[in-house]
Structures are given as structure tokens and as C-alpha cells.
Design an enzyme around this catalytic site. Structure first.
Site, PDB file in Angstrom:
ATOM      1  N   LYS A  53       2.200  -3.652   4.946  1.00  0.00           N
ATOM      2  CA  LYS A  53       1.784  -2.658   4.155  1.00  0.00           C
ATOM      3  C   LYS A  53       2.214  -1.148   4.805  1.00  0.00           C
ATOM      4  O   LYS A  53       2.396  -0.446   3.771  1.00  0.00           O
ATOM      5  CB  LYS A  53       0.450  -2.997   4.052  1.00  0.00           C
ATOM      6  CG  LYS A  53      -0.073  -4.215   3.235  1.00  0.00           C
ATOM      7  CD  LYS A  53      -1.595  -4.527   3.358  1.00  0.00           C
ATOM      8  CE  LYS A  53      -1.663  -5.994   2.590  1.00  0.00           C
ATOM      9  NZ  LYS A  53      -3.069  -6.421   2.624  1.00  0.00           N
ATOM     10  N   GLN A  97      -8.503  -5.138   5.750  1.00  0.00           N
ATOM     11  CA  GLN A  97      -7.761  -6.405   5.742  1.00  0.00           C
ATOM     12  C   GLN A  97      -8.749  -7.588   5.816  1.00  0.00           C
ATOM     13  O   GLN A  97      -9.443  -7.511   6.696  1.00  0.00           O
ATOM     14  CB  GLN A  97      -6.712  -6.426   6.683  1.00  0.00           C
ATOM     15  CG  GLN A  97      -5.815  -7.414   6.756  1.00  0.00           C
ATOM     16  CD  GLN A  97      -4.807  -7.828   5.658  1.00  0.00           C
ATOM     17  OE1 GLN A  97      -4.718  -6.738   4.907  1.00  0.00           O
ATOM     18  NE2 GLN A  97      -4.700  -9.023   5.329  1.00  0.00           N
ATOM     19  N   ASP A 120      -7.804  -2.419  -3.296  1.00  0.00           N
ATOM     20  CA  ASP A 120      -7.794  -3.800  -3.417  1.00  0.00           C
ATOM     21  C   ASP A 120      -8.484  -4.323  -4.649  1.00  0.00           C
ATOM     22  O   ASP A 120      -8.246  -5.570  -5.063  1.00  0.00           O
ATOM     23  CB  ASP A 120      -8.662  -4.419  -2.197  1.00  0.00           C
ATOM     24  CG  ASP A 120      -7.607  -4.980  -1.209  1.00  0.00           C
ATOM     25  OD1 ASP A 120      -6.777  -5.286  -1.342  1.00  0.00           O
ATOM     26  OD2 ASP A 120      -8.166  -5.045   0.039  1.00  0.00           O
TER      27      ASP A 120
HETATM   28  N1  GUN Z   1      -5.881 -10.764   2.948  1.00  0.00           N
HETATM   29  C1  GUN Z   1      -5.392 -11.747   2.180  1.00  0.00           C
HETATM   30  N2  GUN Z   1      -4.930 -11.148   1.107  1.00  0.00           N
HETATM   31  C2  GUN Z   1      -5.629  -9.998   1.038  1.00  0.00           C
HETATM   32  C3  GUN Z   1      -5.694  -8.739   0.092  1.00  0.00           C
HETATM   33  O1  GUN Z   1      -5.015  -8.921  -1.049  1.00  0.00           O
HETATM   34  N3  GUN Z   1      -6.618  -7.946   0.457  1.00  0.00           N
HETATM   35  C4  GUN Z   1      -6.991  -7.704   1.648  1.00  0.00           C
HETATM   36  N4  GUN Z   1      -7.654  -6.767   2.042  1.00  0.00           N
HETATM   37  N5  GUN Z   1      -6.918  -8.509   2.605  1.00  0.00           N
HETATM   38  C5  GUN Z   1      -6.389  -9.806   2.204  1.00  0.00           C
END
Ligand code: GUN
Length: 288
Positions: A53, A97, A120
């Protein structure tokens, strides 16, 4: 039928390229989008996701911050950081995350992110807006899946969509998005008896349970569009989706690979949400 592969990596690359030009213009106008990613603990998969990311946002020209906490950090410490980022004028998107360590109440943490910075799309305000058909910031993975279906001109209205997995991150928002596009939606989960009975009815099949090979070729309808959201690390170290790719390819018309399918789209949508949040803030400032 032998399926054609949907190249999520290539589609995501094109979207990121378009975003890069937009970010450049915003930067010149003094509205450089900024993204902050919080990670708690040492989970290796999460570390890789966060690094990807960060790389993608830097590549798009977005200001990027990664805030790393040790696994024994307290909820109060993380909440204090979120409150600081909520006030930070240079940050337009905040992502925590998941999963968080067991001693955290994840819902409580996510709810503290300012709704307008919730890239998100997990805040109750954003979830509610999506539910009502007036989405603001949308969850990245299902939004990325919708973009893939759109890019491939997959008809949705009047089709049967079956989703395996009912998580807040993927399954539930995916169902709402497909429902709003006129699909007849069935949501299954890992405990659904005779899963194949449902999946064989799917014109569009989205699998997001996190169990390698839960969907096999005999569970796929001839000509179906199969979207594999799974990301499982096998004992031999290889990555595998939730769908048996070889088997399902014999039946499907379109299918996403793992890796190189949904994963890159999730990241592209995160960047898009960050840019959208920054644009909205600039727009609001212009009108007040
Ligand atoms: N962990 C796995 N997928 C995601 C996601 O889309 N967002 C976040 N914040 N954590 C994750």
C-alpha cells in the site's frame, strides 16, 4: 468452456496511472492527498500488505505515512494516534490494517477514525451510506470487484450473484453493491450446508472465505464469472486463492487469478478513496 482470465494487475495499473496525473494536478493546486496507514504487531502477511500500500501510494505521488506499533501497544496509544491524524491537515485517508492483536477491540478502534478520512469504508456512517444506496467512501475490495465487472462489461441486472463469505470487509458490502446493480444475491458462509447447491446457481460467483480450494470446478456453473478474493499461504509457501483455478477455468467464462486478480484492485481503490477524500475536503473548503 475455457475461461478468459481477468487481469486485475493490468486494470489496477491503468487506474493508478490515471490517478497519478490527477494527484499531480491536485499537488499543483496545493491539495496533495495524504494517506496514513497504522499497523500494530509483526504479522508477516499484514507487513507485506502495508508495504504494498505504501509503495503504491508513493508511486501515485500521494503523501504516505506508515505508523508502526509493537504488538503489545495499548488501545489508548493507537486511539491517541488516530485522534492526532484526524486533526492532521496533510492527511486525508487513515487506514488501520486488520487484524489487530487480540487485546484490541477492532470495532472501537475503527469507529474512532473520522468518517471523512475512513478510506477503508468501515465507519458506520460509510457503511450506512452504502446500505442506503448513496455511497461515499466504499470498502476497497468489493469496490475493486465492481470495477473489474464493469471493465469486463459483465451484465449484473437480473443475474444470480452468489457470495461465499459474509465478512464486514468483503462479503456483506459486496452483496449490497451487487444488489444495488439489480442482481439476485445469495450470501453463503463457511457453514452453509451443500455449498455447491448454491454456487452452481451463480452467474457471478464471489468467493471470500480464506480457505484454499473451498470452491472446485464441479461447483461452478457453465459460463459463470468467478471472482476469487481468497489469499491463502500454502505449506509450500505459494499463494493460493479460495477457488481451484484449474478446475473452475474449465467451466467459467471469466475468472480472476491469485495473485494478480483482486489484490491489486484493492490497492488501486484505496488510492482512489484517498484522492476522493482529499478532493472532497478541498471542495468543502472552497464552498465554506
Ligand atoms: N486486512 C485485510 N484486508 C484489509 C482491508 O481491506 N483493510 C484493512 N484495513 N485491513 C485489511
Amino acid at each position: 468452456m475455457s475461461a478468459r482470465m481477468i487481469d486485475g494487475k493490468e486494470l489496477a495499473r491503468k487506474m493508478r496511472e490515471a490517478l497519478r496525473a490527477k494527484v499531480e494536478t491536485m499537488k499543483e493546486a496545493g491539495n496533495l492527498p495524504g494517506l496514513a496507514v497504522i499497523i500494530v504487531g509483526e504479522d508477516p502477511a499484514s507487513r507485506v500488505y502495508v508495504r504494498n500500500k505504501e509503495k503504491a501510494s508513493i508511486d501515485a505521488g500521494i503523501h504516505s505515512e506508515v505508523i508502526s506499533f509493537p504488538a503489545d501497544a495499548t488501545e489508548a496509544e493507537v486511539l491517541a494516534k488516530i485522534h492526532e491524524l484526524n486533526r492532521d491537515e496533510d492527511i486525508h485517508g487513515i487506514l488501520v490494517q486488520l487484524p489487530l492483536p487480540k487485546h484490541f477491540d477492532a470495532r472501537r478502534v475503527l469507529d474512532e477514525i473520522a468518517e471523512e478520512k475512513d478510506v477503508d469504508g468501515f465507519h458506520p456512517g460509510n457503511v450506512g451510506a452504502l446500505f442506503l444506496g448513496q455511497p461515499k467512501l466504499q470498502p476497497c475490495t468489493p469496490h475493486g470487484v465492481m470495477k473489474m465487472l464493469e471493465a469486463e462489461n459483465v451484465p449484473i441486472r437480473g443475474k444470480n450473484a452468489v457470495i461465499v463469505g459474509a465478512s464486514n470487509i468483503v462479503g456483506k458490502p459486496m452483496a449490497i453493491m451487487l444488489l444495488h446493480k439489480g442482481a439476485t444475491v445469495t450470501i453463503c458462509n463457511s457453514k452453509t450446508p451443500d455449498l455447491g447447491h448454491h454456487t452452481r446457481d451463480a452467474d457471478i460467483l464471489v468467493v471470500a472465505v480464506g480457505r484454499a480450494g473451498i470452491v472446485t470446478g464441479d461447483m461452478v456453473k457453465e459460463g459463470a464469472v468467478v471472482i476469487d478474493v481468497g489469499m491463502n499461504r500454502l505449506e509450500n509457501g505459494k499463494l493460493a486463492g479460495d477457488v481451484d483455478y484449474e478446475g473452475a477455468s474449465q467451466k467459467a467464462s471469466l475468472i480472476t487469478p491469485v495473485p494478480g486478480g483482486v489484490g491489486p484492485m484493492t490497492i488501486a481503490m484505496l488510492l482512489e478513496n484517498t484522492v476522493e477524500a482529499a478532493e472532497r475536503k478541498a471542495g468543502v473548503e472552497k464552498t465554506v
